[in-house]
Design a protein around this motif. Structure first.
Motif, PDB file in Angstrom:
ATOM      1  N   VAL A 187      -8.629  -6.178  -6.441  1.00  0.00           N
ATOM      2  CA  VAL A 187      -8.197  -5.591  -5.171  1.00  0.00           C
ATOM      3  C   VAL A 187      -6.989  -6.352  -4.632  1.00  0.00           C
ATOM      4  O   VAL A 187      -6.023  -5.755  -4.133  1.00  0.00           O
ATOM      5  CB  VAL A 187      -9.359  -5.609  -4.158  1.00  0.00           C
ATOM      6  N   LYS A 188      -7.054  -7.668  -4.739  1.00  0.00           N
ATOM      7  CA  LYS A 188      -5.911  -8.480  -4.285  1.00  0.00           C
ATOM      8  C   LYS A 188      -4.656  -8.128  -5.075  1.00  0.00           C
ATOM      9  O   LYS A 188      -3.559  -8.001  -4.503  1.00  0.00           O
ATOM     10  CB  LYS A 188      -6.246  -9.963  -4.439  1.00  0.00           C
ATOM     11  N   GLU A 189      -4.799  -7.925  -6.402  1.00  0.00           N
ATOM     12  CA  GLU A 189      -3.656  -7.574  -7.225  1.00  0.00           C
ATOM     13  C   GLU A 189      -3.079  -6.220  -6.836  1.00  0.00           C
ATOM     14  O   GLU A 189      -1.856  -6.029  -6.818  1.00  0.00           O
ATOM     15  CB  GLU A 189      -4.049  -7.586  -8.707  1.00  0.00           C
ATOM     16  N   ASP A 190      -3.947  -5.265  -6.526  1.00  0.00           N
ATOM     17  CA  ASP A 190      -3.466  -3.949  -6.093  1.00  0.00           C
ATOM     18  C   ASP A 190      -2.662  -4.066  -4.795  1.00  0.00           C
ATOM     19  O   ASP A 190      -1.591  -3.462  -4.661  1.00  0.00           O
ATOM     20  CB  ASP A 190      -4.653  -2.997  -5.895  1.00  0.00           C
ATOM     21  N   ILE A 191      -3.168  -4.856  -3.851  1.00  0.00           N
ATOM     22  CA  ILE A 191      -2.450  -5.049  -2.587  1.00  0.00           C
ATOM     23  C   ILE A 191      -1.101  -5.722  -2.845  1.00  0.00           C
ATOM     24  O   ILE A 191      -0.070  -5.329  -2.270  1.00  0.00           O
ATOM     25  CB  ILE A 191      -3.289  -5.885  -1.605  1.00  0.00           C
ATOM     26  N   TRP A 192      -1.095  -6.704  -3.707  1.00  0.00           N
ATOM     27  CA  TRP A 192       0.144  -7.425  -3.994  1.00  0.00           C
ATOM     28  C   TRP A 192       1.170  -6.525  -4.682  1.00  0.00           C
ATOM     29  O   TRP A 192       2.363  -6.591  -4.391  1.00  0.00           O
ATOM     30  CB  TRP A 192      -0.156  -8.657  -4.828  1.00  0.00           C
ATOM     31  N   GLN A 193       0.712  -5.674  -5.597  1.00  0.00           N
ATOM     32  CA  GLN A 193       1.618  -4.742  -6.263  1.00  0.00           C
ATOM     33  C   GLN A 193       2.252  -3.787  -5.256  1.00  0.00           C
ATOM     34  O   GLN A 193       3.450  -3.505  -5.314  1.00  0.00           O
ATOM     35  CB  GLN A 193       0.874  -3.965  -7.347  1.00  0.00           C
ATOM     36  N   LYS A 194       1.473  -3.285  -4.320  1.00  0.00           N
ATOM     37  CA  LYS A 194       2.015  -2.396  -3.300  1.00  0.00           C
ATOM     38  C   LYS A 194       3.009  -3.139  -2.402  1.00  0.00           C
ATOM     39  O   LYS A 194       4.040  -2.578  -2.007  1.00  0.00           O
ATOM     40  CB  LYS A 194       0.883  -1.818  -2.453  1.00  0.00           C
ATOM     41  N   ALA A 195       2.696  -4.386  -2.079  1.00  0.00           N
ATOM     42  CA  ALA A 195       3.603  -5.161  -1.237  1.00  0.00           C
ATOM     43  C   ALA A 195       4.897  -5.512  -1.954  1.00  0.00           C
ATOM     44  O   ALA A 195       5.937  -5.697  -1.322  1.00  0.00           O
ATOM     45  CB  ALA A 195       2.913  -6.441  -0.766  1.00  0.00           C
TER      46      ALA A 195
END
Length: 274
Positions: A187-195
């Motif tokens: 989930v953290k990786e998904d948020i970071w990719q979007k950011a």
């Protein structure tokens, strides 16, 4: 030739002259003057001899003191030379140990830094949230804020969320960041990719920023790429990303270039217009 009778007459005349009262007085005065001169000379000579003796005694005492001091200094120098020799021998014997310990310390520092990075691998930093909005439940507040910022279907599960450990800034000063620990790494990786896609992030009409949460040593190295990223944001055909802890990756026309420190020079020479 003068006769013996004539010579005797002259001698008697001279004796008669010296026998006069005036001559006797003169001779007495001369004798007294001579005695006075001798007395004064003897007195001055005695005074000078006394002073010379006093000076000699003082010099003798000073020289004796200097001899004692020199003897003491020689003893101290001998002790220092002995101690220096022992210390030099000890230093030579300790040098290999110090080199070995330095290598071990460097290795341990690298391991500690790696472990600290691993302990933060599920973290992100959120910058730009005004002070005091989080209220008494900062974790729930940030989960809801992420929904608004990234248009998520539901709040992500967070282990914790809190402000950085610093005193509350004065009004108008730089805001403290939120450190967000995600319960799930993906989930953290998904948020970071979007950011990382480069779009502007908004929360209640406030511009916010998301960064990886790394130790200060790594953060300083990453900050060196700020100007590079600023130029690359305006190039839609160029992709960029951070690589590892200190690397930077630039991709253009399918060609990938990885840097540690010379990324800005590459951008100036190959990507920026002349």
């Amino acid at each position: 030739m003068t006769s013996k009778t004539g010579g005797s007459s002259l001698e008697r005349a001279k004796c008669d002259e010296l026998s006069t009262p005036e001559s006797v007085a003169i001779m007495a005065a001369i004798n007294r003057l001579e005695s006075g001169i001798h007395a004064k000379f003897d007195a001055h000579a005695a005074e000078i001899r006394g002073k010379i003796s006093l000076v000699r005694e003082e010099m003798h005492n000073k020289f004796s003191s200097l001899k004692e001091d020199l003897k003491s200094q020689n003893e101290h120098l001998t002790c220092l030379e002995t101690a220096t020799s022992e210390w030099t021998t000890s230093l030579h014997s300790l040098k290999p140990t110090a080199v070995s310990l330095q290598k071990e310390i460097t290795s341990l520092q690298a391991k500690c830094l790696d472990l600290e990075c691993l302990s933060r691998r599920s973290n992100l930093r959120l910058v730009g949230i005004p002070e005091g909005l989080e209220g008494p439940q900062p974790t729930k507040f940030i989960a809801d804020a992420l929904v608004e910022i990234f248009d998520l279907p539901e709040p992500p599960l967070l282990a914790r969320a809190h402000r950085t450990l610093a005193s509350k800034p004065a009004e108008g000063s730089r805001l403290r960041a939120f450190v967000i620990c995600f319960h799930r790494y993906d989930v953290k990786e998904d948020i970071w990719q979007k950011a990382s896609q480069g779009g502007q992030l908004k929360f209640r009409d406030k511009t916010v920023f998301v960064f990886p949460d790394f130790p200060p040593e790594i953060a300083k190295k990453w900050a060196a790429y700020y100007k590079v990223k600023h130029h690359l944001r305006s190039m839609p055909d160029v992709k960029y990303s951070l690589k590892g802890l200190t690397g930077f990756r630039i991709t253009k026309n399918g060609a990938e270039h990885t840097f540690d420190t010379a990324a800005m020079a590459f951008v100036r020479q190959n990507l920026l217009p002349a």
